[in-house]
Each structure stands twice: as C-alpha cells, then as structure tokens.
Write a protein that holds these residues in place. Structure first.
Motif, mmCIF file in Angstrom:
data_model
loop_
_atom_site.group_PDB
_atom_site.id
_atom_site.type_symbol
_atom_site.label_atom_id
_atom_site.label_comp_id
_atom_site.label_asym_id
_atom_site.label_seq_id
_atom_site.Cartn_x
_atom_site.Cartn_y
_atom_site.Cartn_z
ATOM 1 N N SER A 96 10.551 -17.296 5.647
ATOM 2 C CA SER A 96 10.521 -18.539 6.414
ATOM 3 C C SER A 96 11.900 -19.192 6.431
ATOM 4 O O SER A 96 12.339 -19.730 7.455
ATOM 5 C CB SER A 96 9.494 -19.512 5.824
ATOM 6 N N THR A 97 12.592 -19.130 5.299
ATOM 7 C CA THR A 97 13.951 -19.682 5.217
ATOM 8 C C THR A 97 14.889 -18.966 6.171
ATOM 9 O O THR A 97 15.681 -19.595 6.878
ATOM 10 C CB THR A 97 14.469 -19.565 3.772
ATOM 11 N N ASP A 98 14.802 -17.651 6.209
ATOM 12 C CA ASP A 98 15.671 -16.883 7.104
ATOM 13 C C ASP A 98 15.436 -17.259 8.558
ATOM 14 O O ASP A 98 16.383 -17.381 9.352
ATOM 15 C CB ASP A 98 15.435 -15.382 6.908
ATOM 16 N N ASP A 99 14.165 -17.441 8.937
ATOM 17 C CA ASP A 99 13.851 -17.828 10.315
ATOM 18 C C ASP A 99 14.446 -19.193 10.646
ATOM 19 O O ASP A 99 15.075 -19.386 11.687
ATOM 20 C CB ASP A 99 12.342 -17.863 10.534
ATOM 21 N N LEU A 100 14.235 -20.163 9.768
ATOM 22 C CA LEU A 100 14.704 -21.519 10.034
ATOM 23 C C LEU A 100 16.223 -21.616 10.004
ATOM 24 O O LEU A 100 16.802 -22.467 10.692
ATOM 25 C CB LEU A 100 14.109 -22.488 9.013
ATOM 26 N N PRO A 167 8.406 -29.073 1.487
ATOM 27 C CA PRO A 167 9.810 -29.373 1.210
ATOM 28 C C PRO A 167 10.789 -28.527 2.034
ATOM 29 O O PRO A 167 11.866 -29.009 2.411
ATOM 30 C CB PRO A 167 9.948 -29.053 -0.285
ATOM 31 N N LEU A 168 10.414 -27.288 2.318
ATOM 32 C CA LEU A 168 11.297 -26.426 3.108
ATOM 33 C C LEU A 168 11.463 -26.987 4.525
ATOM 34 O O LEU A 168 12.580 -27.108 5.040
ATOM 35 C CB LEU A 168 10.727 -25.007 3.165
ATOM 36 N N TYR A 169 10.341 -27.354 5.151
ATOM 37 C CA TYR A 169 10.415 -27.861 6.519
ATOM 38 C C TYR A 169 11.036 -29.256 6.566
ATOM 39 O O TYR A 169 11.705 -29.615 7.535
ATOM 40 C CB TYR A 169 9.031 -27.834 7.163
ATOM 41 N N TYR A 170 10.843 -30.032 5.537
ATOM 42 C CA TYR A 170 11.478 -31.345 5.449
ATOM 43 C C TYR A 170 12.997 -31.189 5.399
ATOM 44 O O TYR A 170 13.730 -31.891 6.106
ATOM 45 C CB TYR A 170 10.973 -32.066 4.204
ATOM 46 N N ARG A 171 13.473 -30.255 4.587
ATOM 47 C CA ARG A 171 14.916 -30.025 4.466
ATOM 48 C C ARG A 171 15.498 -29.550 5.788
ATOM 49 O O ARG A 171 16.579 -29.972 6.203
ATOM 50 C CB ARG A 171 15.166 -28.988 3.369
ATOM 51 N N TRP A 172 14.748 -28.655 6.469
ATOM 52 C CA TRP A 172 15.222 -28.142 7.756
ATOM 53 C C TRP A 172 15.190 -29.226 8.830
ATOM 54 O O TRP A 172 16.172 -29.416 9.560
ATOM 55 C CB TRP A 172 14.358 -26.966 8.191
ATOM 56 N N MET A 173 14.090 -29.950 8.927
ATOM 57 C CA MET A 173 13.924 -30.938 9.987
ATOM 58 C C MET A 173 15.016 -32.002 9.932
ATOM 59 O O MET A 173 15.569 -32.415 10.961
ATOM 60 C CB MET A 173 12.544 -31.594 9.877
ATOM 61 N N HIS A 174 15.354 -32.446 8.718
ATOM 62 C CA HIS A 174 16.320 -33.528 8.563
ATOM 63 C C HIS A 174 17.722 -33.031 8.237
ATOM 64 O O HIS A 174 18.597 -33.845 7.958
ATOM 65 C CB HIS A 174 15.829 -34.505 7.492
ATOM 66 N N GLN A 175 17.895 -31.717 8.230
ATOM 67 C CA GLN A 175 19.213 -31.105 8.004
ATOM 68 C C GLN A 175 19.859 -31.654 6.735
ATOM 69 O O GLN A 175 21.006 -32.099 6.720
ATOM 70 C CB GLN A 175 20.113 -31.332 9.221
ATOM 71 N N LEU A 176 19.096 -31.583 5.638
ATOM 72 C CA LEU A 176 19.544 -32.165 4.379
ATOM 73 C C LEU A 176 20.433 -31.247 3.555
ATOM 74 O O LEU A 176 21.023 -31.683 2.580
ATOM 75 C CB LEU A 176 18.317 -32.576 3.544
ATOM 76 N N GLY A 177 20.492 -29.996 3.941
ATOM 77 C CA GLY A 177 21.314 -29.062 3.187
ATOM 78 C C GLY A 177 21.075 -27.650 3.663
ATOM 79 O O GLY A 177 20.198 -27.406 4.502
ATOM 80 N N PRO A 178 21.832 -26.696 3.150
ATOM 81 C CA PRO A 178 21.676 -25.305 3.582
ATOM 82 C C PRO A 178 20.326 -24.728 3.167
ATOM 83 O O PRO A 178 19.760 -25.106 2.137
ATOM 84 C CB PRO A 178 22.830 -24.581 2.877
ATOM 85 N N LEU A 179 19.833 -23.818 3.986
ATOM 86 C CA LEU A 179 18.585 -23.117 3.682
ATOM 87 C C LEU A 179 18.956 -21.738 3.160
ATOM 88 O O LEU A 179 19.466 -20.896 3.896
ATOM 89 C CB LEU A 179 17.723 -23.004 4.934
ATOM 90 N N THR A 180 18.710 -21.519 1.891
ATOM 91 C CA THR A 180 19.123 -20.285 1.231
ATOM 92 C C THR A 180 17.952 -19.695 0.456
ATOM 93 O O THR A 180 16.952 -20.370 0.182
ATOM 94 C CB THR A 180 20.274 -20.557 0.244
ATOM 95 N N HIS A 181 18.114 -18.434 0.071
ATOM 96 C CA HIS A 181 17.099 -17.803 -0.767
ATOM 97 C C HIS A 181 17.013 -18.492 -2.133
ATOM 98 O O HIS A 181 15.920 -18.612 -2.708
ATOM 99 C CB HIS A 181 17.415 -16.325 -0.947
ATOM 100 N N GLU A 182 18.144 -18.935 -2.642
ATOM 101 C CA GLU A 182 18.138 -19.634 -3.924
ATOM 102 C C GLU A 182 17.295 -20.908 -3.821
ATOM 103 O O GLU A 182 16.501 -21.212 -4.731
ATOM 104 C CB GLU A 182 19.563 -19.989 -4.344
ATOM 105 N N HIS A 183 17.446 -21.629 -2.733
ATOM 106 C CA HIS A 183 16.660 -22.850 -2.542
ATOM 107 C C HIS A 183 15.172 -22.510 -2.429
ATOM 108 O O HIS A 183 14.319 -23.199 -3.011
ATOM 109 C CB HIS A 183 17.148 -23.581 -1.287
ATOM 110 N N ALA A 184 14.848 -21.450 -1.686
ATOM 111 C CA ALA A 184 13.451 -21.034 -1.556
ATOM 112 C C ALA A 184 12.859 -20.681 -2.914
ATOM 113 O O ALA A 184 11.715 -21.059 -3.228
ATOM 114 C CB ALA A 184 13.347 -19.844 -0.606
ATOM 115 N N ASP A 185 13.613 -19.973 -3.731
ATOM 116 C CA ASP A 185 13.123 -19.593 -5.059
ATOM 117 C C ASP A 185 12.884 -20.826 -5.930
ATOM 118 O O ASP A 185 11.898 -20.889 -6.689
ATOM 119 C CB ASP A 185 14.122 -18.671 -5.744
ATOM 120 N N ARG A 186 13.775 -21.809 -5.821
ATOM 121 C CA ARG A 186 13.605 -23.042 -6.599
ATOM 122 C C ARG A 186 12.343 -23.783 -6.167
ATOM 123 O O ARG A 186 11.628 -24.354 -7.003
ATOM 124 C CB ARG A 186 14.831 -23.943 -6.435
#
Length: 202
Positions: A96-100, A167-186
């Motif tokens: 999902s992170t890779d797509d977004l 939280p993943l979609y919130y971060r993407w929607m508001h452009q709060l930071g990079p979307l990475t595999h590390e973030h997904a794992d956290r």
C-alpha cells in the motif's frame, strides 16, 4: 481460394475493453476525475459511447476498473498467512505504501479521493472495488491470528484494521512525511503493540 475466417468477436471486444481502460486511466491522470467525460474516453479509445455504457454503468465504474487493471490486482487482494502475523501485515502495508508513494499514481489517487468524498456513486464504486476487498482480506488474516492465539480473543477486528491503515492514509493525505517501508513496518509494530499489550505485573 482459402476460406475467409470470420472476425473473432471476443478478441475484438477484449481489444476495445483494453483500449477503454487505458484511455480512462490516462485521461483521469491528465485532467482529473471531475473533468473526465465518457465522450473523451470513447474518443481516445476509438470506440462509441454506447460500447462503454454497455460494459460499465458509470464513469466511476470505468475509472475504478482502469485503476485496478493498471495496478495489477483487478480488485483481487491477497494477504499471506505464513504464521508470522507481523511479517504478513508488513508485506501488505509495504505494498500500500508503494502505491501511495508512486508519483505516477499520486494525482489519480487524490482525484479519486476527492470524488469519493463528494459523490455517493463514486464512493460505492470505491468501497466495492477497492477498499472493502482490501479490508476483508486483512480482517480475515487478523481473525486467523486471533484464532491461533496471536491476538487476544476479544480483539475488535474492525478497529484493528483502522489502526493499520488509518495512519498510513492520514500521512499520505496530508503529506506529513515520506512514505517508506520503514514507516510501514513501524505502523505494524505499533498497531500490534496496541492490540496485544504486555500483561500487567501482578
């Protein structure tokens, strides 16, 4: 004289269907969902409007088919059950992170998200074709983990799904930071800690 072979309608129809899906995907990326028209899709695909309406009931249905087709899962999601819940959830959340995070998809995602909020028909397409299938397979995996004892027996599966994806979609929607595999794992690790907290000391 060799016999003439009649055209294969199935092949012709598949070619037309593919052209429509490609045209819809390209155009929604170029002009956004709001400005997209069935006429424009038909013109780019080289088919008549009636062909599109014969296969799809609405513009939203065409766009979601195109979106799912290009992304390779056509509305069918799979989530492994290796026995390691954290690893399985990290795999799907990384996808999902890779797509977004894909710049080529970002404008299309955002255009569709805006329409989902404003158009009940588009929202229904989104739920049926994209969101619900993803949530269903995730819920099934969590249910399997709960049965196996990897989650408490009273785990609220709907709430668990929200903890994972929200939280993943919130971060993407508001452009709060990079979307990475590390973030997904956290996110997965944090969600599992919340769902399965350590026992309190006696």
């Amino acid at each position: 004289m060799a016999p003439r072979t009649a055209p294969d309608p199935a092949r012709r129809n598949e070619r037309s269907r593919s052209a429509v899906l490609t045209a819809a995907y390209e155009l929604v990326s170029e002009v956004g969902f709001g400005k997209l028209t069935i006429e424009a899709i038909a013109a780019r695909a080289g088919v008549g409007k009636q062909t599109i309406y014969r296969w799809w009931p609405s513009k939203g249905a065409v766009v979601f088919d195109a979106f799912l087709n290009v992304n390779g899962h056509a509305g069918h999601f799979a989530l492994p059950d290796t026995g390691d819940l954290a690893a399985d959830l990290k795999l799907v959340l990384r996808g999902s992170t890779d797509d977004l995070a894909d710049p080529a998809l970002d404008r299309t995602y955002r255009a569709l998200s805006a329409e989902v909020l404003n158009d009940p028909a588009v929202q229904a397409e989104y739920r049926t074709r994209l969101l619900d299938p993803l949530l269903d397979v995730t819920r099934d995996r969590l249910r399997s983990a709960r049965t196996a004892g990897a989650l408490p027996p009273d785990t609220d599966l709907d709430f668990a799904v929200e903890l994972l994806y929200g939280p993943l979609y919130y971060r993407w929607m508001h452009q709060l930071g990079p979307l990475t595999h590390e973030h997904a794992d956290r996110l997965v690790d944090a969600a599992l800690r919340a769902l399965n907290p350590p026992a309190a000391d006696a």
